[in-house]
Write a protein that holds these residues in place. Structure first.
Motif, PDB file in Angstrom:
ATOM      1  N   VAL A  70      -2.277  12.740  -3.520  1.00 22.83           N
ATOM      2  CA  VAL A  70      -1.139  12.129  -2.817  1.00 22.83           C
ATOM      3  C   VAL A  70      -1.484  10.734  -2.308  1.00 22.83           C
ATOM      4  O   VAL A  70      -0.599  10.008  -1.861  1.00 22.83           O
ATOM      5  CB  VAL A  70      -0.670  13.000  -1.630  1.00 22.83           C
ATOM      6  N   ALA A  71      -2.760  10.354  -2.347  1.00 23.26           N
ATOM      7  CA  ALA A  71      -3.145   9.001  -1.932  1.00 23.26           C
ATOM      8  C   ALA A  71      -2.384   7.979  -2.765  1.00 23.26           C
ATOM      9  O   ALA A  71      -2.279   8.110  -3.984  1.00 23.26           O
ATOM     10  CB  ALA A  71      -4.647   8.809  -2.094  1.00 23.26           C
ATOM     11  N   HIS A  72      -1.853   6.970  -2.101  1.00 29.37           N
ATOM     12  CA  HIS A  72      -1.028   5.993  -2.807  1.00 29.37           C
ATOM     13  C   HIS A  72      -1.797   5.247  -3.884  1.00 29.37           C
ATOM     14  O   HIS A  72      -1.233   4.855  -4.907  1.00 29.37           O
ATOM     15  CB  HIS A  72      -0.459   4.978  -1.807  1.00 29.37           C
ATOM     16  N   MET A 122       0.810  -1.215   0.000  1.00 32.03           N
ATOM     17  CA  MET A 122       0.000   0.000   0.000  1.00 32.03           C
ATOM     18  C   MET A 122       0.844   1.266   0.000  1.00 32.03           C
ATOM     19  O   MET A 122       0.308   2.366   0.044  1.00 32.03           O
ATOM     20  CB  MET A 122      -0.931   0.009   1.224  1.00 32.03           C
ATOM     21  N   THR A 123       2.145   1.155  -0.017  1.00 32.82           N
ATOM     22  CA  THR A 123       3.006   2.342  -0.001  1.00 32.82           C
ATOM     23  C   THR A 123       3.535   2.691  -1.379  1.00 32.82           C
ATOM     24  O   THR A 123       4.321   3.622  -1.522  1.00 32.82           O
ATOM     25  CB  THR A 123       4.183   2.118   0.955  1.00 32.82           C
ATOM     26  N   THR A 124       3.135   1.962  -2.397  1.00 34.88           N
ATOM     27  CA  THR A 124       3.552   2.240  -3.770  1.00 34.88           C
ATOM     28  C   THR A 124       2.440   2.988  -4.494  1.00 34.88           C
ATOM     29  O   THR A 124       1.276   2.606  -4.405  1.00 34.88           O
ATOM     30  CB  THR A 124       3.859   0.933  -4.512  1.00 34.88           C
ATOM     31  N   ARG A 125       2.774   4.044  -5.205  1.00 27.11           N
ATOM     32  CA  ARG A 125       1.757   4.749  -5.988  1.00 27.11           C
ATOM     33  C   ARG A 125       1.297   3.862  -7.130  1.00 27.11           C
ATOM     34  O   ARG A 125       2.124   3.335  -7.892  1.00 27.11           O
ATOM     35  CB  ARG A 125       2.310   6.071  -6.523  1.00 27.11           C
ATOM     36  N   ARG A 126       0.012   3.705  -7.243  1.00 27.87           N
ATOM     37  CA  ARG A 126      -0.552   2.810  -8.251  1.00 27.87           C
ATOM     38  C   ARG A 126      -1.991   3.204  -8.517  1.00 27.87           C
ATOM     39  O   ARG A 126      -2.581   4.019  -7.791  1.00 27.87           O
ATOM     40  CB  ARG A 126      -0.470   1.366  -7.774  1.00 27.87           C
ATOM     41  N   HIS A 155      -6.178  15.066   1.173  1.00 23.07           N
ATOM     42  CA  HIS A 155      -5.895  13.630   1.197  1.00 23.07           C
ATOM     43  C   HIS A 155      -4.576  13.361   1.919  1.00 23.07           C
ATOM     44  O   HIS A 155      -3.716  14.234   2.049  1.00 23.07           O
ATOM     45  CB  HIS A 155      -5.815  13.073  -0.226  1.00 23.07           C
ATOM     46  N   THR A 156      -4.424  12.140   2.365  1.00 22.11           N
ATOM     47  CA  THR A 156      -3.172  11.676   2.961  1.00 22.11           C
ATOM     48  C   THR A 156      -2.645  10.516   2.122  1.00 22.11           C
ATOM     49  O   THR A 156      -3.422   9.844   1.429  1.00 22.11           O
ATOM     50  CB  THR A 156      -3.384  11.216   4.405  1.00 22.11           C
ATOM     51  N   PRO A 157      -1.357  10.252   2.166  1.00 15.67           N
ATOM     52  CA  PRO A 157      -0.809   9.166   1.333  1.00 15.67           C
ATOM     53  C   PRO A 157      -1.426   7.807   1.611  1.00 15.67           C
ATOM     54  O   PRO A 157      -1.669   7.023   0.683  1.00 15.67           O
ATOM     55  CB  PRO A 157       0.688   9.185   1.676  1.00 15.67           C
ATOM     56  N   HIS A 158      -1.684   7.518   2.883  1.00 13.41           N
ATOM     57  CA  HIS A 158      -2.172   6.189   3.233  1.00 13.41           C
ATOM     58  C   HIS A 158      -3.685   6.134   3.050  1.00 13.41           C
ATOM     59  O   HIS A 158      -4.463   6.189   4.006  1.00 13.41           O
ATOM     60  CB  HIS A 158      -1.797   5.849   4.663  1.00 13.41           C
ATOM     61  N   GLY A 159      -4.113   6.047   1.810  1.00 12.19           N
ATOM     62  CA  GLY A 159      -5.539   6.011   1.535  1.00 12.19           C
ATOM     63  C   GLY A 159      -5.789   5.646   0.084  1.00 12.19           C
ATOM     64  O   GLY A 159      -4.866   5.490  -0.709  1.00 12.19           O
TER      65      GLY A 159
END
Length: 499
Positions: free
Chosen positions: A442-444, A1-5, A385-389
């Motif tokens: 920025v959400a992953h 879940m930490t990779t942008r996709r 938004h936050t990255p972890h979402g």
């Protein structure tokens, strides 16, 4: 879940096919190829469990949370694997291409599946693999096959209205009916064998292309299901096995009377005594089916709205706490990693947020919810938004982006939307602007419903929650996916670091 996709939401029913409903055949593989060509790495689907016309064909109302939907079995693959002769697919009915026709599709498919079963039974082809499947899945398969056979024998009567010895699962009565319905039970097990055989082949194909599958797991089960019949002690039922309480949500700004779902609620005290064995098995099962699992109505794992059975609305309910920390701690002792996405839409309280943060479960952000008067502080707006979402343009319960823009967005909301993206766009182009907003977040993870990739209007909506019938029918036609769309989506994914 930490990779942008990024990826696409498309249910199996919505795939093209010549049999009235999407299935796990060649068009599913064509769609996987489209995902690869458009540089997407996620395919999100809705629940794969059997649906029923009496419940409006909703994949969220099923007779089993473990079984697969036999309507998803590809007849063409049955021919390729020798279960059916080639001429079995001739003279099929003429089905609509753009909508699922559940009744005629089910009637035709069941004729084909019955013929495949008879060939299996008479030839013994693949019997060793079938036997292994039955042993590995016996914890749910035996009860499911017996349940569905008894349902057919009783002409669809709910299990609590069966003779008391069957309702209460007296072993002598079960043994009698297992023998009497042996052929029908074997048939149901064979259908499940075919479904999972085809599903895991498709999943393997996707995974080898770098595509992960997100599945959807409803929190509740249907009352008239093999699950409740087999495990009545895990639910709040009375002495006659009828629900004491049912699930729903209280009144809010969407509804003055709340939502009365009608599912039986869990007896979490009893579940805790068993160390959540049924849930452990369910998570284990879904973790094999999918790479990630979206837990529907995540709030219900922290506290749930309990309504006395017989109430006409959800008003007279109460919040009941769940031993949520003990539950997820137990799961983590069983699984090294919980591949869970929390469906956290709607009114979510701080205790739910704390649980999500404690277990590092990503939540969901819907762009369609972002453009109200509170836009600067709206959690769904991309700048918050936050990255972890996971960001979505919309979900299966929302209108399509084009339908939302043309039918639901007021003039002031449109003005805010135009100001936000920095230009005025037409109804024909709005879907690509929403896709771009999702990709830029920025959400992953970004997920786009296929209808929004295609720019389809309200007629392509998958589900309208307030309507019982006519949902879950939209289908992708074989000519709608184009190379130009794949290139455009792929370029956008690459531009924003998601390819």
């Amino acid at each position: 879940m930490t990779t942008r996709r990024s990826g696409i939401l498309l249910h199996i029913t919505s795939l093209p096919s010549a049999f009235g409903i999407g299935d796990l055949g060649c068009e599913a593989y064509t769609f996987a190829d489209f995902l690869e060509a458009s540089r997407q790495s996620i395919w999100q689907v809705l629940p794969l469990n059997p649906s029923a016309m009496i419940y409006g064909n909703s994949p969220y109302s099923s007779c089993s949370v473990f079984a697969g939907n036999p309507l998803f079995i590809s007849p063409e693959q049955l021919v390729e694997e020798g279960w059916l002769p080639p001429d079995a697919l001739e003279n099929r009915p003429a089905f609509r291409e753009d909508r699922v026709e559940y009744q005629p599709a089910a009637e035709h498919k069941h004729r084909l599946l019955r013929a495949a079963f008879e060939n299996f039974r008479d030839s013994g082809l693949g019997s060793h693999e079938f036997d292994r499947f039955c042993i590995e899945n016996g914890s749910w398969l035996d009860s499911f096959a017996l349940f569905t056979s008894l349902k057919e024998e009783s002409r669809g009567v709910a299990w609590n209205e069966w003779p008391p010895e069957l309702r209460d699962r007296e072993e002598g009565a079960l043994a009698h009916w297992r023998l009497r319905l042996a052929d029908r039970i074997l048939q149901e097990k064979f259908y499940q064998y075919l479904f999972f055989r085809q599903w895991f082949a498709l999943k393997k194909y996707c995974n080898e292309k770098g595509i992960q599958i997100i599945g959807d797991m409803p929190i509740y089960t249907s009352y008239d299901s093999a699950d409740v019949w087999s495990h009545p002690d895990l639910f709040k039922l009375d002495g006659e096995k009828k629900p004491c309480f049912v699930a729903g949500v209280p009144p809010d700004y969407f509804s003055d009377t709340g939502q009365l779902w009608g599912n039986p609620v869990y007896d979490w005290d009893r579940l805790r005594e068993t160390r959540y064995a049924w849930w452990v098995k369910r998570i284990e099962h879904n973790a094999r089916l999918f790479d990630m699992i979206r837990l529907d109505h995540f709030r219900g794992f922290v506290q749930y709205w309990e309504i006395p059975h017989g109430e006409k609305t959800a008003v007279n309910g109460q919040w009941v706490p769940v031993p949520v920390r003990d539950f997820f701690d137990t799961l983590l002792r069983r699984f090294a990693f919980l591949p869970i996405i929390a469906e956290d839409l709607g009114i979510i309280t701080s205790d739910v947020r704390e649980v999500m943060a404690a277990y590092d479960f990503p939540g969901m952000k819907l762009l369609q919810f972002a453009f109200g008067e509170d836009l600067p502080v709206n959690a769904y707006a991309p700048h918050n938004h936050t990255p972890h979402g996971i960001v979505y343009t919309g979900t299966h319960d929302n209108n399509t982006t084009r339908g939302w823009f043309s039918r639901e967005l007021g003039e002031r909301e449109k003005e805010r939307f135009f100001n936000y993206i920095g230009k005025v766009v037409s109804e024909e182009d709005v879907h690509w602007e929403m896709v771009r907003l999702a990709m830029r977040s920025v959400a992953h993870t970004a997920i786009i419903p296929m209808q929004d990739v295609l720019g389809l209007g309200e007629a392509a909506r998958m589900n309208l929650p307030s309507v019982t019938y006519g949902n879950w029918e939209w289908r992708l036609t074989s000519g709608q996916m184009t190379e130009d769309q794949a290139v455009r989506l792929g370029e956008m994914s690459a531009l924003y670091g998601r390819a």
